[in-house]
Scaffold this motif. Structure first.
Motif, mmCIF file in Angstrom:
data_model
loop_
_atom_site.group_PDB
_atom_site.id
_atom_site.type_symbol
_atom_site.label_atom_id
_atom_site.label_comp_id
_atom_site.label_asym_id
_atom_site.label_seq_id
_atom_site.Cartn_x
_atom_site.Cartn_y
_atom_site.Cartn_z
ATOM 1 N N VAL A 45 -20.168 -14.879 21.959
ATOM 2 C CA VAL A 45 -20.722 -13.231 22.091
ATOM 3 C C VAL A 45 -19.594 -13.103 20.868
ATOM 4 O O VAL A 45 -20.041 -11.930 20.308
ATOM 5 C CB VAL A 45 -20.368 -12.374 23.342
ATOM 6 N N ARG A 46 -18.389 -13.168 20.922
ATOM 7 C CA ARG A 46 -17.426 -12.565 20.784
ATOM 8 C C ARG A 46 -17.215 -13.179 19.155
ATOM 9 O O ARG A 46 -15.834 -13.163 18.493
ATOM 10 C CB ARG A 46 -16.345 -12.553 21.538
ATOM 11 N N SER A 47 -17.292 -14.025 18.868
ATOM 12 C CA SER A 47 -17.436 -14.739 17.843
ATOM 13 C C SER A 47 -18.015 -14.387 16.200
ATOM 14 O O SER A 47 -18.950 -13.717 16.349
ATOM 15 C CB SER A 47 -18.251 -15.925 17.299
ATOM 16 N N PRO A 48 -17.206 -14.441 15.349
ATOM 17 C CA PRO A 48 -17.408 -13.265 13.958
ATOM 18 C C PRO A 48 -18.131 -14.025 12.854
ATOM 19 O O PRO A 48 -18.701 -14.162 11.946
ATOM 20 C CB PRO A 48 -16.283 -13.278 13.363
ATOM 21 N N SER A 49 -18.331 -15.795 13.666
ATOM 22 C CA SER A 49 -18.749 -16.843 12.264
ATOM 23 C C SER A 49 -20.639 -16.754 12.852
ATOM 24 O O SER A 49 -21.084 -16.874 11.573
ATOM 25 C CB SER A 49 -18.344 -17.797 12.641
ATOM 26 N N LEU A 50 -20.924 -15.884 13.428
ATOM 27 C CA LEU A 50 -22.773 -15.911 13.810
ATOM 28 C C LEU A 50 -22.637 -15.150 14.126
ATOM 29 O O LEU A 50 -22.200 -13.464 13.555
ATOM 30 C CB LEU A 50 -22.594 -16.955 15.078
ATOM 31 N N CYS A 51 -24.210 -14.724 13.443
ATOM 32 C CA CYS A 51 -25.227 -13.214 13.518
ATOM 33 C C CYS A 51 -25.246 -13.136 14.797
ATOM 34 O O CYS A 51 -26.023 -13.926 15.350
ATOM 35 C CB CYS A 51 -25.878 -13.100 12.132
ATOM 36 N N ASP A 52 -26.115 -11.721 15.225
ATOM 37 C CA ASP A 52 -26.267 -10.862 16.151
ATOM 38 C C ASP A 52 -27.366 -12.088 16.394
ATOM 39 O O ASP A 52 -27.838 -12.343 17.745
ATOM 40 C CB ASP A 52 -26.853 -9.976 16.101
#
Length: 140
Positions: A45-52
């Motif tokens: 949920v908090r990963s900046p590497s993945l899109c929503d």
């Protein structure tokens, strides 16, 4: 260091949290003494590497491996060493993310055309004729 998961998707190693636990299985007395099983935690949920969109699909695909907070927990205990179990856990997470990042192709359901329906009926009639020809006649 970045881990490349899919084209255009890579994870920072700082996003992965490892802990080591006692494992069962092969290893003899070693498994009773050394914590070789790797437990990987990835906060999707908090990963900046993945899109929503990928995050949502990833949590849905993870199923029981995802917590309520959106943390994915993968436990690897197939090997005798921490390093191999660690690599196995990373590989399994990467496969899960690759599957979540794949955008399914949109398909519009269609119905068979008139000619296709007629060909199907003609084939059924032909087959029925073949079977009827095999039957023993009444006057035999």
């Amino acid at each position: 260091m970045a881990i490349t998961v899919a084209p255009g998707v890579s994870l920072q190693e700082a996003e992965l949290v490892f802990s080591y636990i006692l494992a069962s299985g092969p290893g003899g007395q070693n498994v009773n003494k050394v914590a070789t099983a790797a437990q990987l935690r990835f906060d999707a949920v908090r990963s900046p590497s993945l899109c929503d969109r990928t995050k949502a699909r990833l949590i849905r695909l993870a199923g029981s491996r995802a917590t309520r907070d959106g943390v994915i927990v993968i436990t690897a205990r197939n090997f005798r060493t921490q390093q191999k179990n660690r690599e196995d856990a990373i590989g399994r997470l990467a496969a899960l993310i690759r599957e979540a990042a794949h955008r399914p192709t949109f398909r519009v359901a269609t119905r068979p055309g008139r000619a296709a329906r007629q060909r199907r009926l003609d084939g059924k009639a032909h087959r029925a004729g073949v079977k009827k020809g095999r039957r023993a006649g009444v006057d035999d």
